[in-house]
Each structure stands twice: as C-alpha cells, then as structure tokens.
Design a protein around this motif. Structure first.
Motif, mmCIF file in Angstrom:
data_model
loop_
_atom_site.group_PDB
_atom_site.id
_atom_site.type_symbol
_atom_site.label_atom_id
_atom_site.label_comp_id
_atom_site.label_asym_id
_atom_site.label_seq_id
_atom_site.Cartn_x
_atom_site.Cartn_y
_atom_site.Cartn_z
ATOM 1 N N ASN A 65 0.831 -1.210 0.000
ATOM 2 C CA ASN A 65 0.000 0.000 0.000
ATOM 3 C C ASN A 65 0.863 1.257 0.000
ATOM 4 O OD1 ASN A 65 -2.094 -1.816 0.289
ATOM 5 N ND2 ASN A 65 -3.028 -0.778 2.037
ATOM 6 N N SER A 66 0.589 2.158 -0.922
ATOM 7 C CA SER A 66 1.366 3.404 -1.033
ATOM 8 C C SER A 66 0.659 4.326 -1.997
ATOM 9 C CB SER A 66 2.781 3.115 -1.546
ATOM 10 O OG SER A 66 2.724 2.539 -2.845
ATOM 11 N N GLY A 67 1.115 5.589 -2.018
ATOM 12 C CA GLY A 67 0.570 6.535 -2.963
ATOM 13 C C GLY A 67 0.825 6.127 -4.400
ATOM 14 N N VAL A 68 1.992 5.556 -4.671
ATOM 15 C CA VAL A 68 2.309 5.180 -6.049
ATOM 16 C C VAL A 68 1.432 4.024 -6.517
ATOM 17 C CG1 VAL A 68 4.187 3.514 -5.591
ATOM 18 C CG2 VAL A 68 4.225 4.905 -7.677
ATOM 19 N N TRP A 69 1.028 3.125 -5.600
ATOM 20 C CA TRP A 69 0.084 2.060 -5.982
ATOM 21 C C TRP A 69 -1.193 2.693 -6.526
ATOM 22 C CZ3 TRP A 69 -4.164 -0.566 -6.747
ATOM 23 C CH2 TRP A 69 -4.157 -1.962 -6.826
ATOM 24 N N VAL A 70 -1.732 3.659 -5.792
ATOM 25 C CA VAL A 70 -2.968 4.333 -6.205
ATOM 26 C C VAL A 70 -2.762 5.041 -7.534
ATOM 27 C CG1 VAL A 70 -4.710 6.037 -5.555
ATOM 28 C CG2 VAL A 70 -3.632 4.627 -3.786
ATOM 29 N N GLN A 71 -1.623 5.720 -7.690
ATOM 30 C CA GLN A 71 -1.358 6.462 -8.924
ATOM 31 C C GLN A 71 -1.219 5.529 -10.125
ATOM 32 O OE1 GLN A 71 2.104 8.599 -7.583
ATOM 33 N NE2 GLN A 71 0.896 9.683 -6.032
ATOM 34 N N ILE A 72 -0.622 4.370 -9.945
ATOM 35 C CA ILE A 72 -0.521 3.390 -11.033
ATOM 36 C C ILE A 72 -1.920 2.908 -11.435
ATOM 37 C CG2 ILE A 72 0.243 1.052 -11.608
ATOM 38 C CD1 ILE A 72 2.739 1.633 -9.808
ATOM 39 N N PHE A 73 -2.750 2.643 -10.443
ATOM 40 C CA PHE A 73 -4.138 2.224 -10.681
ATOM 41 C C PHE A 73 -4.868 3.284 -11.509
ATOM 42 C CE2 PHE A 73 -8.450 1.572 -8.381
ATOM 43 C CZ PHE A 73 -8.911 0.709 -9.367
ATOM 44 N N TYR A 74 -4.746 4.539 -11.100
ATOM 45 C CA TYR A 74 -5.380 5.633 -11.836
ATOM 46 C C TYR A 74 -4.802 5.740 -13.251
ATOM 47 C CZ TYR A 74 -7.271 7.500 -7.390
ATOM 48 O OH TYR A 74 -7.938 7.672 -6.206
ATOM 49 N N ALA A 75 -3.492 5.581 -13.380
ATOM 50 C CA ALA A 75 -2.828 5.706 -14.674
ATOM 51 C C ALA A 75 -3.306 4.634 -15.649
ATOM 52 C CB ALA A 75 -1.313 5.613 -14.485
ATOM 53 N N CYS A 76 -3.394 3.406 -15.181
ATOM 54 C CA CYS A 76 -3.894 2.324 -16.038
ATOM 55 C C CYS A 76 -5.302 2.647 -16.525
ATOM 56 C CB CYS A 76 -3.897 0.997 -15.277
ATOM 57 S SG CYS A 76 -2.264 0.327 -14.928
ATOM 58 N N ALA A 77 -6.133 3.162 -15.619
ATOM 59 C CA ALA A 77 -7.521 3.496 -15.972
ATOM 60 C C ALA A 77 -7.573 4.558 -17.059
ATOM 61 C CB ALA A 77 -8.263 3.962 -14.727
ATOM 62 N N MET A 78 -6.638 5.521 -17.021
ATOM 63 C CA MET A 78 -6.614 6.574 -18.040
ATOM 64 C C MET A 78 -6.412 5.995 -19.437
ATOM 65 S SD MET A 78 -4.298 9.485 -16.162
ATOM 66 C CE MET A 78 -4.864 10.329 -14.675
ATOM 67 N N LEU A 79 -5.618 4.948 -19.528
ATOM 68 C CA LEU A 79 -5.306 4.339 -20.828
ATOM 69 C C LEU A 79 -6.326 3.291 -21.244
ATOM 70 C CD1 LEU A 79 -1.448 3.764 -20.397
ATOM 71 C CD2 LEU A 79 -2.607 5.726 -21.437
ATOM 72 N N GLY A 80 -7.269 2.972 -20.351
ATOM 73 C CA GLY A 80 -8.165 1.859 -20.636
ATOM 74 C C GLY A 80 -7.503 0.518 -20.410
ATOM 75 N N ALA A 81 -6.331 0.531 -19.762
ATOM 76 C CA ALA A 81 -5.643 -0.719 -19.416
ATOM 77 C C ALA A 81 -6.274 -1.314 -18.165
ATOM 78 C CB ALA A 81 -4.161 -0.453 -19.192
ATOM 79 N N VAL A 82 -5.998 -2.574 -17.923
ATOM 80 C CA VAL A 82 -6.607 -3.316 -16.813
ATOM 81 C C VAL A 82 -5.553 -3.558 -15.737
ATOM 82 C CG1 VAL A 82 -7.785 -5.447 -16.146
ATOM 83 C CG2 VAL A 82 -8.174 -4.461 -18.425
ATOM 84 N N THR A 83 -5.808 -3.073 -14.532
ATOM 85 C CA THR A 83 -4.901 -3.318 -13.418
ATOM 86 C C THR A 83 -5.102 -4.739 -12.906
ATOM 87 O OG1 THR A 83 -4.869 -1.005 -12.746
ATOM 88 C CG2 THR A 83 -4.261 -2.629 -11.073
ATOM 89 N N VAL A 84 -3.994 -5.447 -12.706
ATOM 90 C CA VAL A 84 -4.028 -6.785 -12.103
ATOM 91 C C VAL A 84 -3.249 -6.711 -10.793
ATOM 92 C CG1 VAL A 84 -3.500 -9.240 -12.370
ATOM 93 C CG2 VAL A 84 -4.119 -7.862 -14.392
ATOM 94 N N PRO A 85 -3.932 -6.505 -9.658
ATOM 95 C CA PRO A 85 -3.217 -6.463 -8.380
ATOM 96 C C PRO A 85 -2.683 -7.857 -8.039
ATOM 97 C CG PRO A 85 -5.454 -5.542 -8.211
ATOM 98 C CD PRO A 85 -5.376 -6.295 -9.489
ATOM 99 N N VAL A 86 -1.401 -7.915 -7.671
ATOM 100 C CA VAL A 86 -0.773 -9.194 -7.334
ATOM 101 C C VAL A 86 -0.593 -9.266 -5.819
ATOM 102 C CG1 VAL A 86 1.177 -10.733 -7.750
ATOM 103 C CG2 VAL A 86 0.409 -9.172 -9.562
ATOM 104 N N ASN A 87 -1.086 -10.330 -5.241
ATOM 105 C CA ASN A 87 -1.011 -10.528 -3.795
ATOM 106 C C ASN A 87 0.449 -10.578 -3.352
ATOM 107 O OD1 ASN A 87 -1.096 -11.733 -1.139
ATOM 108 N ND2 ASN A 87 -3.124 -12.526 -1.603
ATOM 109 N N THR A 88 0.827 -9.709 -2.420
ATOM 110 C CA THR A 88 2.224 -9.642 -1.980
ATOM 111 C C THR A 88 2.625 -10.855 -1.149
ATOM 112 O OG1 THR A 88 1.585 -8.324 -0.038
ATOM 113 C CG2 THR A 88 2.267 -7.129 -2.016
#
Length: 543
Positions: A65-88
């Motif tokens: 969990n971090s700010g960059v995790w959230v920003q990557i999620f938002y960034a993928c959404a901007m491109l129409g890409a699909v975020t795949v969260p990987v269990n740590t």
C-alpha cells in the motif's frame, strides 16, 4: 444512484477540479493533494503508454500500500488498461499462475517488501528477467516488461526513474485521446480471489461496477469530503481498491493507510491523524482492541464498515466507542459490496448484520440444492443480480458459467437469510459448513459464542474428522493480553450457551494465526487451519 456510469478518469478529473489542494492520500513519509494525485497519475500513464501499454492490456502491480500504488491504478484506468493487483503474499507457484493466467504485459514491482525479495521470486518464475536478453521469456511469454521500484534492478528489467523519463515523449494530445476512448463498461481491474481452497480465479470488474459500488457504499456509511478514512485493507483486494481507494475518490475524502497492518502503528495513526472512519473484518478490530496500546480516548472514529458478527460489533461500539459502524457483506465477484447497513440504522440491526441491498441491486435466498427461493426467515444460499456483478472470470468460461446463471444471478456460495422487510444477513459460508451427526454447523455461530467470553480476543472454528459423527467442531482461540483461560473452561462456556453438537470437541489456545495461515485480507485460511487441527490433535481422515 449515480445518474449515469462514469469512468475512473472522469471521477479523478472532477475531484481534482473541485478539491485541488485538499489532502487526498496519507501514508508514512508521504502526503498528496488531489491535484498532485492527478498529475502524478498522468505522468505514470504517459510512461505506460511509452512502454507500449494500450487499451485492454493487462498491467500487474506487485507493491505494498502506497501513494504510487494508487497512482498506477489511476494511470492504467486513463489508458483503458486493466490493473491486475498481485497478492504480496504469493509464493512462486501462485505468482506464476497469476501472471500467466492473467496475461500480464507489464509488471510494476518493488524490489523487496516486508523482507520478501520479489526480484528473487520473479526470477525463479521467469529466469529471463536476470539475463541481458531480457523479456519475453519462455515461462511468461506475454510479459514484455518489468519495472522495478527500488534500489536493485535485474538486467532484464527497467528502473522506475528510466521508465518515467521515457514517458516524457508522450504529449497531452496522445494521453487525452486514450482517456476519451475509455468507456464505463470497460474492464478496470482483474481481482484474483484469495485462493484459500484452490488456485484463485480472476474476477473481471468494470469502471461502472467498481465506481458505482464505491459511491453506493459511501452513501450508506455517510462519507463526506471532510472525512479522514483510515483503511489498512491491502490494495491487492477489492476491500482496498473499491472500498478504500474508490470510496475516497468518489467522495473527495482523504485516505490514510500503512504498508502493513502493524497494530501499534495503526492505533498511532488513528489518533495522530484524527481519523473519522475506518474499516475491517472482525480479526482487525479484535486485534486493535486487544493491543496493549489501545486507549479509547485516542480513538476519534464515528463510523465506517465492518465485516463482523454481533459480538464484535457490540465491542466496536462499547469498547472502541465508535457509534456509527455499518455491517458489510460482499465478495469480489460483486465488486465487492452486496449489502451494507446504513449509519443511521438502529444499532440492533447493524450489529446483527441486517442490511438492504443497494438501489438497483437484487438479492434472493435460494435452496442450494434446487435453486428455488426459500421462505422468509429460512437460511439458504445468497444470490445477487444487478450492476455490481462481475463480467465473469478471466479466461475461465466454465467457472463463470458455474457462478453466473444465464439469468444473471450470481451464486455466492454463502449462506444467508432474509426478513419480511427485504433485509438480508449472512450466516455462514457453504464451503465452511460441516455436518455433525447430520446437523449443519456454521463456524461463525460457534465463533460468536467464543467471542462473547471475556478472555477471548479471537476465535476460529473448523470441522475435523470424527469416526462416529463424521465431523466435530475444533476451536483455536487467541486470548487477550493478560487474560488466562483453559481449553476446559472454554468448552464449558460453550456447553452452557449452544447446542451440544456445536460445542467444540477440541480446543487449542494459540499465540497467533500467522504461522497457521492467513490471507492478505487478514482472514484465517480455514483449509490450512483444518489441516493443522488434524495434525495437532492426531486425527485420522476418514477412508
């Protein structure tokens, strides 16, 4: 309801325009306002585009969990890409399955997290990562690029700073064209289920699924833009994405988190940051209240949501002093929330778990054998239908057909009951149920009895083999600090409070559940607990 479904980018644009300098995200060592969250997300989106990520591509995220995790999620959404969260918490076999089954094209990963060397794990899964020739390799042929956030970077990967710098060549017009091509019904995220009984399945959730669910949840909890919402839910689960990140996004409130659930750190942040809302399952709340640092006068919460039974809900109100906690039920396949009590419901309803479906969602209780609806007040399988239900499991048509009927009803595998007013509550999980001499026992029932004991911090119950009765209950109990109780005393407590067949035949007092097995969402893995019980008590599996 929201008048029309929207995309994540539209939601982010709106909150960044309306609350640009308001705090959006707080974690150790970082604070971001909404304008910064949007700007940093746009920069990451440009870098992803430069790396070849396009609409519909799958991007893996292996970070805490971090700010960059959230920003990557938002960034993928901007491109129409699909975020795949990987269990740590995934080990090599689970990691390979997830990355291969989901066809991840680009993976963004930490080099190390909580002492786990992700680069070593990834190199075991895909040896090409260590070679100068780089990706793609033979084991993960779809994986084209690994980007590393950290000090070390293998020969076949790219460092984070270089990744970001490459995105500077992507101009505003290119990014805007990508954003405008995204539709609310596009898949936003593939959520891999916890995998407590088998390899996980990838649940496909759309922008409309997740954002509408987050908005509806926020209405029930009563979230305002001025709230400070502390959530320790890991972002590789929908309790972390929909019910934390997106609740914050849809309301403009500040989200606060920690990279891991350390109870002392959580209590300190709740106090220092004057958090008004929080969330969690019964395990999390019991751990908070049972810690030596717990001090009710340092809790400033007014509400939030909990997936907890009546005894724990009562303690949240009386011990923590949180008056407006709502009771939540859901699962990943429903984005995830299906029912949620309202902050202004009578406490008796909230404590017992009685809640209405969200507007536009349908819920029914059916006989698990026949699929026919059961009478009011009778237990059966919970089914749900409507805007919150997943598109299906990624590349698993047979599993999708088993979960989703042709008429759109999602079979949850959970037991529930409904009252005459249309309120529903969950009473157990079909897969956790066991039969004692022909009688059905839901572990949650017995756990509730044990949670009422003054010395008990947390209890977990499973069915174990028995030559005469088929199965009998076994209980594992974690005591509060400074409290003592024996197995015999706990058994006697149960005998006076529940039917004989529900009384645990075996009781073990434990120091922790971590060594037995917990999911990343702080749930005890019942299958591992059962195997542990069989070994501990010297039981034989039936032939």
């Amino acid at each position: 309801m929201i008048t029309a479904p929207i995309t994540l980018s539209q939601a982010l644009d709106r909150v960044a325009r309306e609350r640009p300098q308001a705090q959006a995200f707080v974690a150790p060592g970082e604070r971001h306002d909404w304008r910064a969250m949007r700007e940093q997300s746009q920069r990451i989106a440009r870098a992803l585009h430069a790396a070849g990520v396009r609409h519909g591509d799958h991007v893996g995220v292996l970070l805490g969990n971090s700010g960059v995790w959230v920003q990557i999620f938002y960034a993928c959404a901007m491109l129409g890409a699909v975020t795949v969260p990987v269990n740590t918490r995934f080990k090599t076999e689970e990691l390979e399955f997830c990355l291969k089954q989901s066809n991840v094209k680009v993976l963004l990963t930490a080099d190390i997290f909580l002492g786990i060397d992700f680069l070593e794990l990834l190199t075991q899964v895909e040896p090409a990562l260590a070679s100068a020739g780089g990706l793609p390799g033979e084991r993960l042929p779809c994986l084209r690029q690994v980007v590393v956030l950290g000090e070390r970077c293998p020969a076949g990967a790219q460092a984070w700073d270089a990744f970001l710098a490459a995105g500077d060549a992507v101009d505003d017009a290119q990014l805007q064209a990508c954003i405008e091509a995204v539709a609310p019904d596009d898949v936003l995220l593939i959520q891999y289920t916890s995998g407590t009984t088998s390899f996980p399945k990838g649940v496909m959730l759309t922008h409309a699924n997740m954002l509408t669910n987050a908005w509806a949840v926020a209405q029930r909890i009563g979230v305002s833009a001025d709230d400070r919402y502390f959530s320790i839910r890991p972002y590789f689960h929908v309790a972390g994405t929909t019910l934390s990140i997106l609740v914050s996004l849809m309301t403009g409130c500040c989200l606060l988190t920690l990279p891991k659930f350390d109870v002392a750190d959580a209590l300190q942040m709740l106090d220092a940051e004057r958090c008004t809302l929080t969330s969690g399952n019964d395990t999390i709340f019991l751990m908070l209240m049972g810690h030596p640092d717990f001090d009710r006068s340092r809790i400033h919460l007014r509400g939030g949501w909990a997936a907890a039974g009546p005894q724990v809900m009562q303690k949240i109100r009386d011990v923590m002093g949180v008056p407006g906690m709502c009771n939540a039920y859901g699962q990943s396949e429903a984005s995830p929330n299906i029912t949620l009590s309202s902050f202004d419901d009578p406490f008796s309803l909230r404590a017992a778990g009685w809640a209405l479906p969200h507007p536009g969602m349908q819920v029914r209780i059916v006989d698990p054998g026949t699929g026919s609806p059961v009478p009011v007040g009778e237990a059966g399988e919970i089914q749900a239908r409507g805007w919150s239900v997943m598109k299906g499991y990624y590349n698993m048509p047979e599993a999708t057909a088993r979960a989703l009927g042709a008429d759109g009803w999602l079979s949850t595998g959970d037991l529930g009951e409904m009252d005459a007013d249309g309120r529903m509550r969950m009473v157990g999980r079909l897969k956790d149920m066991f039969r004692v001499g022909g009688e059905n026992v839901a572990p949650a029932e017995v756990e509730e009895v044990l949670h009422a004991h003054p010395a008990v911090r947390m209890a977990q119950v499973v069915g174990v083999p028995d030559a005469r009765l088929g199965e009998v209950p076994a209980a594992f109990v974690l005591l509060k600090d400074g409290q003592d109780s024996t197995a015999a005393e706990l058994t006697a407590w149960c005998k006076s409070r529940c039917a004989n067949y529900k009384v645990p035949r075996y009781v073990a007092v434990v120091d922790s559940f971590e060594n037995i097995g917990m999911t990343g969402s702080s749930k005890v893995q019942k299958n591992k607990l059962r195997a542990h019980a069989v070994a501990l008590f010297g039981l034989e599996q039936p032939a």
